[in-house]
Design a protein around this motif. Structure first.
Motif, PDB file in Angstrom:
ATOM      1  N   MET A   1      32.942  57.519  79.609  1.00  0.00           N
ATOM      2  CA  MET A   1      34.098  56.264  80.400  1.00  0.00           C
ATOM      3  C   MET A   1      35.365  56.610  80.355  1.00  0.00           C
ATOM      4  N   ASP A   2      36.412  56.962  81.263  1.00  0.00           N
ATOM      5  CA  ASP A   2      37.370  56.925  80.416  1.00  0.00           C
ATOM      6  C   ASP A   2      38.291  55.070  80.203  1.00  0.00           C
ATOM      7  N   THR A   3      38.851  55.156  79.434  1.00  0.00           N
ATOM      8  CA  THR A   3      39.621  53.711  78.898  1.00  0.00           C
ATOM      9  C   THR A   3      40.479  53.773  79.774  1.00  0.00           C
ATOM     10  N   GLN A   4      41.174  52.909  80.569  1.00  0.00           N
ATOM     11  CA  GLN A   4      42.003  52.623  81.238  1.00  0.00           C
ATOM     12  C   GLN A   4      42.936  51.574  80.401  1.00  0.00           C
ATOM     13  N   GLU A   7      49.435  47.149  80.320  1.00  0.00           N
ATOM     14  CA  GLU A   7      50.454  46.781  79.008  1.00  0.00           C
ATOM     15  C   GLU A   7      49.613  45.153  78.669  1.00  0.00           C
ATOM     16  N   TYR A   8      49.061  44.752  79.504  1.00  0.00           N
ATOM     17  CA  TYR A   8      48.287  42.872  78.920  1.00  0.00           C
ATOM     18  C   TYR A   8      47.390  42.823  79.862  1.00  0.00           C
ATOM     19  N   ILE A   9      45.954  42.243  78.977  1.00  0.00           N
ATOM     20  CA  ILE A   9      44.945  41.927  79.859  1.00  0.00           C
ATOM     21  C   ILE A   9      44.786  39.907  79.329  1.00  0.00           C
ATOM     22  N   VAL A  10      44.224  40.087  80.843  1.00  0.00           N
ATOM     23  CA  VAL A  10      44.453  38.213  80.446  1.00  0.00           C
ATOM     24  C   VAL A  10      42.333  38.012  80.786  1.00  0.00           C
ATOM     25  N   VAL A  11      42.010  37.601  80.274  1.00  0.00           N
ATOM     26  CA  VAL A  11      40.518  37.305  80.031  1.00  0.00           C
ATOM     27  C   VAL A  11      40.437  35.518  80.579  1.00  0.00           C
ATOM     28  N   GLY A  12      39.720  35.946  81.777  1.00  0.00           N
ATOM     29  CA  GLY A  12      39.771  35.151  82.912  1.00  0.00           C
ATOM     30  C   GLY A  12      40.421  34.016  83.622  1.00  0.00           C
ATOM     31  N   THR A 183      42.931  49.395  67.193  1.00  0.00           N
ATOM     32  CA  THR A 183      42.479  49.977  66.523  1.00  0.00           C
ATOM     33  C   THR A 183      43.462  50.523  66.886  1.00  0.00           C
ATOM     34  N   GLY A 184      44.928  50.915  65.525  1.00  0.00           N
ATOM     35  CA  GLY A 184      46.361  51.270  65.386  1.00  0.00           C
ATOM     36  C   GLY A 184      46.853  49.969  66.350  1.00  0.00           C
ATOM     37  N   HIS A 185      47.348  50.287  66.684  1.00  0.00           N
ATOM     38  CA  HIS A 185      48.874  49.888  67.743  1.00  0.00           C
ATOM     39  C   HIS A 185      47.504  49.567  69.335  1.00  0.00           C
ATOM     40  N   VAL A 186      46.620  49.583  69.449  1.00  0.00           N
ATOM     41  CA  VAL A 186      45.493  49.990  70.867  1.00  0.00           C
ATOM     42  C   VAL A 186      44.749  48.770  70.873  1.00  0.00           C
ATOM     43  N   ILE A 187      44.970  48.082  71.634  1.00  0.00           N
ATOM     44  CA  ILE A 187      43.541  46.652  71.575  1.00  0.00           C
ATOM     45  C   ILE A 187      42.926  47.395  72.683  1.00  0.00           C
ATOM     46  N   LEU A 188      41.686  47.141  72.397  1.00  0.00           N
ATOM     47  CA  LEU A 188      40.484  47.472  73.096  1.00  0.00           C
ATOM     48  C   LEU A 188      39.312  46.278  73.416  1.00  0.00           C
ATOM     49  N   PHE A 196      38.177  48.256  78.448  1.00  0.00           N
ATOM     50  CA  PHE A 196      40.038  48.496  78.515  1.00  0.00           C
ATOM     51  C   PHE A 196      40.982  48.978  77.814  1.00  0.00           C
ATOM     52  N   GLY A 197      42.411  49.182  77.591  1.00  0.00           N
ATOM     53  CA  GLY A 197      43.362  49.086  76.531  1.00  0.00           C
ATOM     54  C   GLY A 197      44.174  48.715  77.091  1.00  0.00           C
ATOM     55  N   CYS A 198      44.970  47.883  75.864  1.00  0.00           N
ATOM     56  CA  CYS A 198      46.223  47.580  75.820  1.00  0.00           C
ATOM     57  C   CYS A 198      46.673  47.283  74.981  1.00  0.00           C
ATOM     58  N   ARG A 199      48.094  46.295  75.452  1.00  0.00           N
ATOM     59  CA  ARG A 199      49.102  46.397  74.503  1.00  0.00           C
ATOM     60  C   ARG A 199      48.662  44.915  73.478  1.00  0.00           C
TER      61      ARG A 199
END
Ligand SMILES: Cc1cc2nc3c(=O)[nH]c(=O)nc-3n(C[C@H](O)[C@H](O)[C@H](O)COP(=O)(O)OP(=O)(O)OC[C@H]3O[C@@H](n4cnc5c(N)ncnc54)[C@H](O)[C@@H]3O)c2cc1C
Length: 410
Positions: A1-4, A7-12, A183-188, A196-199
């Motif tokens: 599955m591709d990583t979507q 910029e920002y992810i809110v958990v909850g 991974t690097g500058h990407v948050i998974l 999902f990927g984000c900053r």
């Protein structure tokens, strides 16, 4: 599955997460994703009910400025949604004379005076003259806060979410975050439904916060309890409407804080006790009220607000997630190598701050700063790092109870 990618992810997406989604999407547009493990508006966590109290009753300048910010943010949300959310019902805090609790109220009064918050002293007789619903008790001292009130919690959460969507936020229900990696500058963000990927990530996961942040090397010494509020079908409905009855808190000489709200959202007057619930695991807890605590609440009402009683309409359980000092957590996880991850925990008294916290968290992830003083809420304070720190929480499981919990405010 591709990583979507976002910029920002809110958990909850409880109260604080909803507030964050609103302010974040308003500021940055459609680059925001909210992930919620259950459905929006579920009642397994801490934020869903007809009403919550919105109050200034705190000691300390950080709290007073947060309270001012809270009222401003709710007013912004009301303006933008066109929905009435906050009702200024006023609020009474009372305690017996010559007790530690009375002295606590005196300190609260000093705080209010020094920050220009309206707050009147009443003795037991004047309290009863003003609100005859309270038993005439010459032995009691009260503070009246005309600007405090009730917020429609369910509606406020829904308004935050709907307006966040208007600004382009994506919100996915039934998606459980299992870990956060880098991974690097990407948050998974790993979830039950893919990665999902984000900053940057904001974790507002309430009682489940440790499940999420353990993957970034953090474990908070949190106490999760099953609390409850009861709606009483008072026959004296008119006496307990928002126009006729304030929110209230009673600081008993034994150190227990009882509280209540006028009728809102159903026909019952509402009452509960602060932080006396059983310690629970949020995934295995049940929804059965604690009968002993209910009886204790009824006995208090029989003595102090007898006309509010009536057949029980509902006793609703709900989770508190408390830090040992009952101050909030608002900080990044930079100490464990994840400055991109911001965590916020409401410590069992944060509904009133759900919107202003959303604004603060937005400013922190986008600009790296806020105008609010967040020093008491950092992750490196002794209450969170020192295993010998004595919990200042009114939970009977702890032998050491504080007589007056400074932060015991709902
Ligand atoms: C009985 C009671 C009365 C209260 N009264 C007041 C009051 O009068 N005034 C006041 O200011 N405060 C009050 N509070 C406290 C206040 O309601 C809470 O502090 C606040 O609502 C907590 O909000 P939250 O967003 O942190 O938590 P929650 O509302 O629990 O939200 C956390 C969300 O994160 C989701 N989540 C968790 N883990 C994951 C994951 N891994 N993946 C995806 N989603 C996840 C959960 O499902 C949940 O929806 C009261 C609390 C209770 C229980």
């Amino acid at each position: 599955m591709d990583t979507q990618w976002f910029e920002y992810i809110v958990v909850g997406c409880g109260g604080i997460g909803s507030g964050t989604l609103f302010w974040l999407a308003k500021k940055v547009g459609p680059h925001v994703l909210g992930l919620e493990q259950f459905t929006l508006g579920h009642d397994h966590g801490g934020s869903q009910d007809h009403s919550r109290a919105v109050r200034y009753n705190y000691i300390g300048k950080e709290y007073v400025s947060l309270c001012k910010g809270a009222f401003e943010c709710w007013a912004d949300l009301e303006k933008e949604s066109g929905l009435p959310l906050v009702y200024k019902t006023g609020d009474v805090s009372f305690a017996e004379k010559n007790t530690e609790q009375e002295r606590y109220l005196a300190r609260m009064k000093e705080t209010m005076d020094s920050y220009g918050i309206r707050c009147d002293c009443l003795d037991g007789e004047r309290l009863n003259d003003r609100f005859p619903q309270f038993t005439r008790n010459p032995n009691c001292k009260a503070l009246y806060f005309p600007d405090n009130g009730v917020i429609d919690a369910d509606l406020a959460n829904a308004a935050h979410i709907q307006l966040a969507r208007k600004y382009g936020a994506s919100i996915r229900e039934g998606v459980r975050v299992t870990a956060i990696r880098k991974t690097g500058h990407v948050i998974l963000v790993e979830t039950s439904h893919g990665v999902f990927g984000c900053r940057k990530v904001i974790v507002t996961a309430g009682a489940w916060v440790n499940h999420v942040v353990k993957s970034v090397g953090l474990e908070l010494p949190l106490l999760t309890t099953k609390e409850q509020v009861t709606y009483f079908g008072t026959p004296n409905i008119k006496d307990f409407t928002k126009g006729n009855f304030p929110c209230w808190s009673y600081y008993s000489p034994k150190g227990t804080t009882f509280y209540g709200l006028p009728i809102h959202g159903n026909s019952g007057s509402k009452a509960g006790i602060d932080a006396v619930g059983d310690l629970v695991n949020p995934d295995t807890r049940n929804y059965t009220p604690n009968r002993k605590n209910l009886d204790k609440c009824i006995r208090m009402l029989q003595k102090h607000i007898p006309k509010s009683l009536g057949p029980i309409i509902q006793t609703k359980t709900c989770l508190y997630t408390m830090t040992p000092d009952r101050h909030f957590v608002i900080d990044t996880c930079h100490r464990t190598g994840f400055p991109e991850v911001l965590v916020c925990c409401g410590a069992g008294h944060a509904f009133k701050f759900a919107s202003v916290f959303g604004k603060i968290l937005t400013d922190l992830v986008t600009d790296g700063q806020t105008t609010f003083d967040l020093k008491p809420f950092t992750l490196d304070r002794p209450a969170l790092t020192d295993p010998t720190f004595e919990p200042q929480v009114n939970i009977s499981k702890f032998e050491k109870r504080t007589q007056t919990n400074e932060i015991s405010k709902l």
